[in-house]
Design an enzyme around this catalytic site. Structure first.
Site, mmCIF file in Angstrom:
data_model
loop_
_atom_site.group_PDB
_atom_site.id
_atom_site.type_symbol
_atom_site.label_atom_id
_atom_site.label_comp_id
_atom_site.label_asym_id
_atom_site.label_seq_id
_atom_site.Cartn_x
_atom_site.Cartn_y
_atom_site.Cartn_z
ATOM 1 N N ASP A 1 -1.105 1.482 -3.884
ATOM 2 C CA ASP A 1 -2.043 0.516 -4.476
ATOM 3 C C ASP A 1 -3.395 1.140 -4.784
ATOM 4 O O ASP A 1 -4.353 0.428 -5.107
ATOM 5 C CB ASP A 1 -2.198 -0.718 -3.581
ATOM 6 C CG ASP A 1 -2.889 -0.421 -2.255
ATOM 7 O OD1 ASP A 1 -2.891 0.755 -1.832
ATOM 8 O OD2 ASP A 1 -3.408 -1.356 -1.632
ATOM 9 N N SER B 1 0.812 -1.208 0.000
ATOM 10 C CA SER B 1 0.000 0.000 0.000
ATOM 11 C C SER B 1 0.855 1.272 0.000
ATOM 12 O O SER B 1 1.646 1.488 -0.896
ATOM 13 C CB SER B 1 -0.955 -0.050 1.206
ATOM 14 O OG SER B 1 -1.934 0.941 1.127
ATOM 15 N N ASP C 1 -2.298 6.531 -3.230
ATOM 16 C CA ASP C 1 -1.166 5.826 -2.625
ATOM 17 C C ASP C 1 -0.728 4.699 -3.552
ATOM 18 O O ASP C 1 -1.237 4.559 -4.672
ATOM 19 C CB ASP C 1 -1.500 5.328 -1.219
ATOM 20 C CG ASP C 1 -2.506 4.194 -1.210
ATOM 21 O OD1 ASP C 1 -3.268 4.056 -2.193
ATOM 22 O OD2 ASP C 1 -2.545 3.436 -0.218
ATOM 23 N N ASP D 1 -5.824 2.542 -3.141
ATOM 24 C CA ASP D 1 -7.059 2.456 -2.362
ATOM 25 C C ASP D 1 -7.270 3.708 -1.514
ATOM 26 O O ASP D 1 -8.368 3.949 -1.023
ATOM 27 C CB ASP D 1 -7.125 1.186 -1.514
ATOM 28 C CG ASP D 1 -6.000 1.053 -0.504
ATOM 29 O OD1 ASP D 1 -5.093 1.915 -0.490
ATOM 30 O OD2 ASP D 1 -6.007 0.058 0.263
#
Length: 480
Positions: free
Chosen positions: A247, A102, A245, A249
């Site tokens: 990834d 992440s 960010d 999400d």
């Protein structure tokens, strides 16, 4: 003796190449997941990753383990975490796995699991897999599975789902600057904004090389220092800056006048809008203990309840599903909108939603995003992060409960304290301290430092490295 492998708040995490994310261990994890999946899921498994250089090593080791348990594995390559959830659900696959850490630094990575319904696995399912990882014979004979390249199909499927979710909008009158964090959003976000017909799209930090994910860019960086993104917004005469960010999400926004719009602002703005349209079941928003009390008071004034959970988007999701609620999230920029297609926080989808609001208000001479966000009060709040030598049981730290109560008493019962170890980073203590309307930032900072140093002493880390962020402005706090 190696430590048992466990799922934290967001998957199995660690330093890439080191236990438990070394190739041999990841292969074993893959086999354990494969054994569990035969009992609980369809034989098809979808695997994706973000842009970290370690993603290939970890992904291929994991896939090898799944193939050795005779699964059909669709390798979809680089994709956002919410995109992986969408593709898993749409394909009726048994399991979805994304290799990502992440917003964390490039040297870290992780393994996150989603069920056939597109939601993260339950605690019980993760515990069952943990037991298999611990008990499975590493020398058990293997079998033959099948590997399928599904990258192009998966990306198109996810992009289609984004555009299907944002219908009848006109973004032709606005310009947007996207900070893609050199991560999974690098291809997907600019393409989504262009396909929907945005006036102009300027993509920054969209050249991943495996080592630059989240490096001086992305939502977490922008929360600390919005100046580079603001400069790009003003240089391009743009209407909005959007930062994802690694990834994709999470998402935060920066306005042309320099205001940072974080998850608390987004929850407040969207809740009022959805409630007015009759689209907020139970008149309830779900957030974590980290959300500022100003959001809670703002929502209450609009007849909306804020239900709190412990920190972690999985717990927000569990509360939303249990209560039949459709809006929830975290201050850091996770915003979850359950609409049938989406089963995870999706930064690109929220980016499109907020951009459509900005475009509509600009067309109709309505309120700017800054004006809408400024209506949500923010009380002085900091998050202190202390890197310790080891973890300790916070319930067993002598005097910590008394220090916490003394902190609350100093704020006349108006404040809040949340102290915990990170669920994604080793030995990282986080202390959130919030005062009331009558308190100032210095009061809150002093109390947060005292809490961190008290736990550090118990963890035999007498001189911890402490960093602190002002949650209201997003700026680092100078502790010198």
């Amino acid at each position: 003796m190696t430590e048992p492998i466990t799922f934290g708040t967001d998957g199995i995490r660690g330093i890439a190449g080191e236990y438990p994310l070394d190739p041999a261990t990841v292969l074993h994890i893959g086999r354990a997941i494969g054994v569990w999946a035969h009992e609980h899921a369809d034989n098809r498994i979808i695997v994706g990753r973000d842009t970290r250089i370690s993603g290939g090593m970890i992904g291929h080791a994991l896939i090898a383990g799944l193939l050795a348990e005779s699964h059909i594995v669709h390798d979809v390559g680089v994709i956002s975490t919410p995109g992986l959830a969408v593709v898993t659900r749409a394909n009726h696959a048994g399991l979805g796995i994304v290799i990502s850490a992440s917003h964390n630094p490039v040297e870290q990575n992780g393994i996150k699991l989603f069920g056939a319904d597109g939601y993260k696995l339950s605690d019980a399912d993760e515990e069952a897999i943990e037991k298999l990882i611990a008990d499975l014979d590493p020398d058990r004979p293997g079998d033959l599975g099948e590997l399928i390249d599904g990258a192009a199909v998966a990306q198109e499927m996810f992009l289609d789902s984004l555009l299907d979710g944002i219908k009848d909008v006109d973004l032709s009158n606005i310009r947007v600057v996207l900070d893609c964090a050199n991560g999974a959003a690098s291809l997907l976000a600019p393409e989504a904004f262009r396909r929907i017909g945005t006036g102009e799209v300027f993509a920054l930090k969209a050249e991943p090389n495996g080592r630059n994910i989240n490096l001086n860019c992305g939502s977490e960086y922008v929360r600390r220092d919005r100046a580079p993104l603001l400069s790009a917004i003003q240089g391009h005469n743009a209407d909005l800056g959007i930062a994802f960010d690694g990834d994709a999400d999470r998402v935060v926004f920066v306005t042309p006048d320099g205001m940072l719009i974080d998850g608390d602002h987004l929850l407040g703005i969207l809740a009022v809008q959805m409630s007015a349209g009759g689209h907020l079941p139970g008149k309830t928003v779900v957030a974590t203990d980290m959300s500022n009390s100003g959001l809670e008071h703002f929502l209450r004034e609009h007849g909306i309840t804020l239900a709190r959970t412990k920190v972690g988007d999985r717990y927000v999701m569990e509360r939303m599903r249990a209560g039949g609620f459709v809006l929830g999230g975290e201050q850091a920029g996770h915003v979850i909108l359950l609409d049938g297609e989406r089963t995870a926080g999706d930064g690109i989808y929220v980016g499109l939603l907020i951009a459509s609001l900005v475009a509509e208000n600009k067309r109709n001479n309505g309120a700017t995003l800054s004006t809408l966000a400024a209506q949500i009060p923010r009380y002085p709040q900091v998050i202190a992060s202390a890197q310790l030598d080891r973890r300790v049981d916070l319930d067993g730290v002598a005097g910590l409960a008394e220090l916490r109560e003394a902190t609350l008493a100093a704020f006349d019962g108006q404040g809040r304290v949340n102290i915990r170890f990170s669920g994604t980073e080793p030995n990282l203590l986080r202390a959130m301290v919030e005062g009331g309307a009558a308190n100032n930032l210095a009061d809150v900072v002093a109390r947060a430092l005292a809490l961190c140093r008290h736990v550090a002493a118990a963890a035999e880390s007498p001189d911890p490295h402490i960093e602190m962020v002002d949650c209201v402005t997003g700026a680092p706090v100078n502790l010198s």
